[in-house]
Design a protein around this motif. Structure first.
Motif, PDB file in Angstrom:
ATOM      1  N   ASN A  87      70.476 108.260  36.811  1.00  0.00           N
ATOM      2  CA  ASN A  87      69.285 107.373  36.939  1.00  0.00           C
ATOM      3  C   ASN A  87      69.688 105.743  36.867  1.00  0.00           C
ATOM      4  OD1 ASN A  87      66.964 109.465  37.403  1.00  0.00           O
ATOM      5  ND2 ASN A  87      67.989 109.989  35.667  1.00  0.00           N
ATOM      6  N   PRO A  88      69.953 105.100  37.742  1.00  0.00           N
ATOM      7  CA  PRO A  88      70.330 103.656  37.432  1.00  0.00           C
ATOM      8  C   PRO A  88      68.970 102.877  37.264  1.00  0.00           C
ATOM      9  CG  PRO A  88      71.113 104.626  39.590  1.00  0.00           C
ATOM     10  CD  PRO A  88      70.331 105.554  39.011  1.00  0.00           C
ATOM     11  N   VAL A  89      69.006 102.171  36.302  1.00  0.00           N
ATOM     12  CA  VAL A  89      67.620 101.147  36.091  1.00  0.00           C
ATOM     13  C   VAL A  89      68.202  99.892  35.583  1.00  0.00           C
ATOM     14  CG1 VAL A  89      65.751 101.155  34.791  1.00  0.00           C
ATOM     15  CG2 VAL A  89      66.543 103.365  35.264  1.00  0.00           C
ATOM     16  N   ARG A  90      67.566  98.827  36.131  1.00  0.00           N
ATOM     17  CA  ARG A  90      68.065  97.531  35.749  1.00  0.00           C
ATOM     18  C   ARG A  90      66.618  96.765  35.518  1.00  0.00           C
ATOM     19  NH1 ARG A  90      71.886  99.965  36.413  1.00  0.00           N
ATOM     20  NH2 ARG A  90      73.666  99.635  37.153  1.00  0.00           N
ATOM     21  N   VAL A  91      66.719  95.777  34.650  1.00  0.00           N
ATOM     22  CA  VAL A  91      65.885  94.696  34.041  1.00  0.00           C
ATOM     23  C   VAL A  91      66.530  93.505  34.397  1.00  0.00           C
ATOM     24  CG1 VAL A  91      64.051  93.696  32.370  1.00  0.00           C
ATOM     25  CG2 VAL A  91      64.905  96.290  32.071  1.00  0.00           C
ATOM     26  N   ILE A  92      65.831  92.809  35.503  1.00  0.00           N
ATOM     27  CA  ILE A  92      66.402  91.593  35.909  1.00  0.00           C
ATOM     28  C   ILE A  92      65.438  90.514  35.832  1.00  0.00           C
ATOM     29  CG2 ILE A  92      68.189  92.746  37.403  1.00  0.00           C
ATOM     30  CD1 ILE A  92      66.265  92.125  39.721  1.00  0.00           C
ATOM     31  N   ALA A  93      65.958  89.254  35.647  1.00  0.00           N
ATOM     32  CA  ALA A  93      65.062  87.936  35.537  1.00  0.00           C
ATOM     33  C   ALA A  93      64.330  87.874  36.815  1.00  0.00           C
ATOM     34  CB  ALA A  93      65.964  86.591  35.264  1.00  0.00           C
ATOM     35  N   ASN A  94      62.981  87.411  36.865  1.00  0.00           N
ATOM     36  CA  ASN A  94      62.242  87.030  38.002  1.00  0.00           C
ATOM     37  C   ASN A  94      61.456  85.711  37.582  1.00  0.00           C
ATOM     38  OD1 ASN A  94      60.310  86.704  40.226  1.00  0.00           O
ATOM     39  ND2 ASN A  94      60.073  89.063  40.315  1.00  0.00           N
ATOM     40  N   GLY A  95      62.055  84.639  37.809  1.00  0.00           N
ATOM     41  CA  GLY A  95      61.629  83.575  36.967  1.00  0.00           C
ATOM     42  C   GLY A  95      61.519  83.657  35.721  1.00  0.00           C
ATOM     43  N   ALA A  96      60.350  83.123  35.092  1.00  0.00           N
ATOM     44  CA  ALA A  96      59.919  83.672  33.513  1.00  0.00           C
ATOM     45  C   ALA A  96      59.737  84.886  33.323  1.00  0.00           C
ATOM     46  CB  ALA A  96      58.931  82.386  33.026  1.00  0.00           C
ATOM     47  N   ALA A  97      59.563  85.669  34.500  1.00  0.00           N
ATOM     48  CA  ALA A  97      59.001  87.067  33.851  1.00  0.00           C
ATOM     49  C   ALA A  97      60.320  87.878  34.282  1.00  0.00           C
ATOM     50  CB  ALA A  97      57.995  87.328  35.026  1.00  0.00           C
ATOM     51  N   SER A  98      60.061  89.139  34.614  1.00  0.00           N
ATOM     52  CA  SER A  98      61.184  89.881  34.793  1.00  0.00           C
ATOM     53  C   SER A  98      60.758  91.039  35.820  1.00  0.00           C
ATOM     54  CB  SER A  98      61.724  90.879  33.532  1.00  0.00           C
ATOM     55  OG  SER A  98      60.705  91.323  33.037  1.00  0.00           O
ATOM     56  N   GLU A  99      61.560  91.746  36.507  1.00  0.00           N
ATOM     57  CA  GLU A  99      61.527  92.885  37.316  1.00  0.00           C
ATOM     58  C   GLU A  99      62.274  93.866  36.804  1.00  0.00           C
ATOM     59  OE1 GLU A  99      61.849  93.833  42.213  1.00  0.00           O
ATOM     60  OE2 GLU A  99      62.240  91.957  41.331  1.00  0.00           O
TER      61      GLU A  99
END
Length: 136
Positions: A87-99
């Motif tokens: 199961n590939p999972v990523r947390v990536i930057a989305n401006g000051a938030a994340s995705e």
């Protein structure tokens, strides 16, 4: 039934918290029962793995990618049959938030209805994670 084994679906949600906050919470397997209901109501550390006895699939063994600075939350789930699902999972930057992005891979022999159901379960898990993170 469609027997496509290589089909993938990317499910994501924006979380109004920093990448570091989301990664720190989501990378701690002890937090899984609070948001990843697809893995069960409890997890227990056994050697280098985490075990969920009460998952909807039965007893599963979960092995996570080592802690990293890249937001990688990949994990293998070994099913009662012995089959291991990556199961590939990523947390990536989305401006000051994340995705947070979960790649759902369609296993061979999975019907369209079952693949849609799996996607709905992952989406619900991501929504719970979002709610938990944004209420902290």
């Amino acid at each position: 039934m469609n027997n496509i084994g290589e089909a993938s679906r990317h499910l994501s949600t924006r979380v109004d918290r920093t990448v570091n906050d989301v990664y720190a919470y989501a990378s701690d397997p002890a937090n899984l029962p609070a948001w990843a209901h697809g893995l069960g109501e409890s997890v227990e550390r056994v050697d280098d793995h985490w075990v969920a006895e009460s998952s909807p699939m039965g007893r599963v063994v979960i092995t996570f990618a080592p802690h990293n600075e890249l937001g990688v939350l990949d994990h293998d789930v070994t099913l009662p049959s012995g089959e291991t699902v990556y199961n590939p999972v990523r947390v990536i930057a989305n401006g000051a938030a994340s995705e947070i992005v979960f790649t759902l891979r369609r296993r061979p022999g999975t019907s369209d209805a079952d693949f849609d159901r799996d996607a709905s379960m992952v989406a619900a898990d991501l929504a719970r994670l979002k709610k938990l993170m944004e209420s902290r």
